[in-house]
Design an enzyme around this catalytic site. Structure first.
Site, PDB file in Angstrom:
ATOM      1  N   SER A  52       0.796  -1.230   0.000  1.00 23.21           N
ATOM      2  CA  SER A  52       0.000   0.000   0.000  1.00 23.21           C
ATOM      3  C   SER A  52       0.828   1.279   0.000  1.00 23.21           C
ATOM      4  CB  SER A  52      -0.943   0.005   1.189  1.00 23.21           C
ATOM      5  OG  SER A  52      -0.213  -0.009   2.391  1.00 23.21           O
ATOM      6  N   HIS A  81      -5.717  -4.095  -0.962  1.00 20.83           N
ATOM      7  CA  HIS A  81      -5.587  -3.045  -1.977  1.00 20.83           C
ATOM      8  C   HIS A  81      -5.733  -3.613  -3.384  1.00 20.83           C
ATOM      9  CE1 HIS A  81      -4.692   0.215   0.789  1.00 20.83           C
ATOM     10  NE2 HIS A  81      -4.069  -0.705   1.489  1.00 20.83           N
ATOM     11  N   LYS A 106     -12.384  -0.939   2.342  1.00 23.38           N
ATOM     12  CA  LYS A 106     -11.729  -0.060   1.366  1.00 23.38           C
ATOM     13  C   LYS A 106     -12.610   0.020   0.107  1.00 23.38           C
ATOM     14  CE  LYS A 106      -7.157  -1.210   3.245  1.00 23.38           C
ATOM     15  NZ  LYS A 106      -7.089  -0.204   4.301  1.00 23.38           N
TER      16      LYS A 106
END
Ligand code: PLP
Length: 433
Positions: free
Chosen positions: A220, A248, A279
């Protein structure tokens, strides 16, 4: 005599009323602390650490957002709307009306929460439904929900590995993986970041019963990607298992958002996937493990953050269900974040900036100096673009950067506007010519 009047007589009505007020409580705590040397010493120790962090220039201030999470936000202390380029809201679903509306619907139907862990009385039909959808999305046998991916990472290694086993972990893996591995009793090996010859050397010399290679799919801070094809080859050669953290990547990376495996055209080759609902997948909260059914069955029996923490609340589960439905129905959003990412990376590189990572919406604009990164971010904010400077200890010394994160919800105008602001600030601070 009612209890109130008894107190009023004993202590005087004024002092009783005052004792009910929060500021008097604070005052009495402060005076209690003055008479307790241990507490005074404790405060001094903490304050010294805080001063140290401030002196090092790494003290983190939190800006307060006064709107929903979105590409356009309002921030306390400023009047105008600001373009947000620093959220993990990769698909722009954090305030998507369909997602919010389904969340409200399940709030009404199933209530605010379960007041229970899953195995006592905290499993609703919707938890099972979401687990099924997650395993379908990833093409796996089963899935288990956690309150966060931090919990999923904290709970897996201790549950499955013994001292006879070995774990091989990339040195730059996420903090939650590092902590999860600390908790387990397996032999712990750390290989250099994405260094496959180092990993191979360590696998070669291991005589462990189970060997588990552990890596972030996408790292990340750098927006770079684990060399998964090589990792899977090494796993086959040395009879090891592969775990990836896809926080991610899930939902937006790879042609249809299936993540790092799909990016490399090798769907289904990894043994265990951990990821987050906090996320790209609506941004609320929650994490999960998906993989072989025996693994999931065992985690339900042994994984401590699952066993000893509350069930996910229904509105959060609803967010996950709705987002999974959307992603299994269309890949439009993942296509869009990919085209926005290309637009940003191409324009910034052309302007003379160095952008770290590869083809990923995490676009670190490399600046080197910590103070420069912080000043740069402030000047971007004054131009209406919200980005954050990252410096040591979050990234190595001398590698400070501004981490830009692109979303499917950004328009091409938003992207161009951000690039123009970068060029403007970059020239004035002499980062580019
Ligand atoms: N793993 C990685 C790679 C992350 O970036 C994060 C979040 O920052 C986590 C795990 C933790 O995810 P969650 O916010 O669901 O706890």
């Amino acid at each position: 005599m009612p209890i109130f009047s008894k107190y009023a007589l004993m202590r005087g009505a004024d002092s009783f009323l005052q004792s009910l007020r929060p500021f008097s409580l604070f005052n009495s705590l402060a005076s209690a602390s003055a008479s307790r040397p241990a507490l005074t010493q404790f405060r001094d120790i903490l304050n010294n650490q805080i001063t140290g962090i401030k002196d090092a220039g790494t003290y983190k201030m939190e800006r307060v957002i006064t709107s929903s999470q979105s590409t356009e936000i309002t921030v306390e202390g400023t009047q105008k709307r600001i373009l947000n380029f620093c959220a993990n809201n990769y698909l722009g679903l954090a305030n998507n009306p369909e997602v919010v509306s389904y969340s409200k619907e399940l709030l009404d139907k199933y209530g605010a929460g379960l007041s229970s862990v899953r195995f006592i009385c905290g499993t609703q039909s919707i938890h099972k439904e979401l687990e099924k959808k997650i395993s379908q999305f990833h093409g796996r046998e089963d899935a288990i929900l956690y309150a966060s991916c931090f919990d999923a990472n904290a709970g897996i290694f201790e549950a499955i590995l013994t001292p006879d086993d070995a774990v091989f972990s990339d040195e730059l893996n996420h903090a939650s993986i590092i902590d999860g591995i600390r908790l387990c009793k397996a032999q712990k090996q750390r290989y250099k970041h994405r260094d496959m010859s180092d990993l191979e050397k360590q696998l070669q010399s291991s005589t462990a019963r189970l060997k588990l290679i552990v890596t972030d799919g996408v790292f990340s801070m750098d927006g770079n990607i684990a060399p998964l094809p090589k990792i899977v080859d090494l796993a086959a050669k040395y009879d090891a298992l592969v775990f990836i953290d896809e926080c991610h990547a899930t939902g937006f990376f790879g042609a249809t958002g299936r993540g790092t495996e799909e990016y490399y055209n090798m769907l289904g080759r990894v043994d265990i996937i951990n990821s987050t609902l906090g996320k790209a997948l609506g941004g609320a909260a929650g994490g999960y493990t998906t993989g072989p059914k025996e693994l999931i069955r065992l985690l339900r029996q042994k994984s401590r953050p699952y066993l000893f923490s509350n069930s996910l609340p229904p509105p959060v589960v609803a967010t996950g269900i709705k987002v999974m439905d959307m992603l299994m129905h269309s890949d439009q959003l993942s296509q869009r974040v990919q085209s926005n990412t290309k637009r940003f990376r191409d324009a910034m590189t052309k302007a003379g900036f160095v952008i770290g990572g590869e083809n990923h919406p995490i676009c670190p604009v490399m600046l080197g100096d910590a103070r420069l990164a912080s000043i740069f971010a402030d000047q971007m904010l004054s131009r209406g673009i919200y980005v954050i400077g990252f410096s040591y200890p979050v990234v190595p010394k001398g590698k400070a950067r501004i981490r830009v994160q692109i979303s499917a919800a950004h328009t091409t105008d938003d992207v161009d506007h951000a690039v123009a602001a970068f060029v403007d600030v970059g020239k004035s601070l002499k980062v580019i010519k």
